[in-house]
Design a protein around this motif. Structure first.
Motif, PDB file in Angstrom:
ATOM      1  N   LYS A  50       7.063   5.052   5.271  1.00 40.13           N
ATOM      2  CA  LYS A  50       5.433   4.263   4.877  1.00 40.13           C
ATOM      3  C   LYS A  50       6.074   3.748   4.028  1.00 40.13           C
ATOM      4  O   LYS A  50       5.301   2.389   3.022  1.00 40.13           O
ATOM      5  CB  LYS A  50       4.161   4.862   4.532  1.00 40.13           C
ATOM      6  CG  LYS A  50       3.426   4.747   4.015  1.00 40.13           C
ATOM      7  CD  LYS A  50       1.463   5.222   3.494  1.00 40.13           C
ATOM      8  CE  LYS A  50       0.933   4.465   3.077  1.00 40.13           C
ATOM      9  NZ  LYS A  50      -0.121   5.181   3.185  1.00 40.13           N
ATOM     10  N   LEU A  59       0.226   0.732  12.280  1.00 39.86           N
ATOM     11  CA  LEU A  59       0.602   1.581  11.344  1.00 39.86           C
ATOM     12  C   LEU A  59      -0.574   2.736  11.914  1.00 39.86           C
ATOM     13  O   LEU A  59      -1.541   1.737  13.397  1.00 39.86           O
ATOM     14  CB  LEU A  59      -0.486   1.264  10.440  1.00 39.86           C
ATOM     15  CG  LEU A  59       0.522  -0.059   9.286  1.00 39.86           C
ATOM     16  CD1 LEU A  59      -0.326   0.541   7.717  1.00 39.86           C
ATOM     17  CD2 LEU A  59       1.694   1.115   9.122  1.00 39.86           C
ATOM     18  N   PHE A 105      -3.286   8.521   7.709  1.00 36.05           N
ATOM     19  CA  PHE A 105      -2.519   7.999   8.133  1.00 36.05           C
ATOM     20  C   PHE A 105      -1.337   8.667   8.393  1.00 36.05           C
ATOM     21  O   PHE A 105      -1.278  10.028   7.960  1.00 36.05           O
ATOM     22  CB  PHE A 105      -1.983   6.994   6.964  1.00 36.05           C
ATOM     23  CG  PHE A 105      -0.040   6.279   7.160  1.00 36.05           C
ATOM     24  CD1 PHE A 105       0.116   5.058   7.657  1.00 36.05           C
ATOM     25  CD2 PHE A 105       0.929   7.269   6.959  1.00 36.05           C
ATOM     26  CE1 PHE A 105       1.163   5.390   8.481  1.00 36.05           C
ATOM     27  CE2 PHE A 105       2.007   6.791   7.102  1.00 36.05           C
ATOM     28  CZ  PHE A 105       2.105   5.624   7.926  1.00 36.05           C
ATOM     29  N   ALA A 108       4.342   5.315  10.961  1.00 33.48           N
ATOM     30  CA  ALA A 108       4.327   3.388  11.287  1.00 33.48           C
ATOM     31  C   ALA A 108       5.482   3.231  11.749  1.00 33.48           C
ATOM     32  O   ALA A 108       6.368   4.079  12.201  1.00 33.48           O
ATOM     33  CB  ALA A 108       4.703   2.904   9.964  1.00 33.48           C
TER      34      ALA A 108
END
Length: 115
Positions: A50, A59, A105, A108
């Motif tokens: 990240k 993402l 999250f 990525a």
């Protein structure tokens, strides 16, 4: 901007998108084929920390209703902003360091060729 969000929007549909059809559509405009859903898309490209994300990276996030599974995708736009579509307001920019985006999250991925 503002194109409606619709869960389950079909590939190629442009009057409404869900998160993964939006990403698939945009990348397709530039000749990059992506799978249809966010979980499948998370298996494409190379994983980047990240702290090293750059514009154009995908993402991936979990949501309350997906448990630990990926349930959302958007495109990093720089300055902690993500271009995505979600709920009321449809296609828009949001800050990845706020609310459910910060908490959810997962990973990525870089799928764009090096430039």
């Amino acid at each position: 901007m503002g194109t409606s969000y619709h869960l389950g929007a079909k590939s190629g549909q442009t009057d409404a998108f869900d998160c993964s059809s939006f990403v698939q559509y945009l990348y397709g405009l530039y000749g990059i084929d992506l799978p249809r859903n966010s979980r499948q898309q998370a298996n494409v490209g190379i994983t980047v920390p990240k702290s090293e994300i750059r514009k154009g990276d995908l993402l991936f996030f979990k949501r309350n209703d997906t448990g630990d599974n990926i349930g959302h995708v958007g495109i990093y736009a720089g300055n902690n902003q993500i271009l995505h579509t979600w709920g009321p307001g449809g296609v828009r920019y949001d800050n990845i360091e706020q609310g459910w985006l910060k908490e959810g999250f997962v990973v990525a991925k870089r799928v764009l060729p090096e430039y």
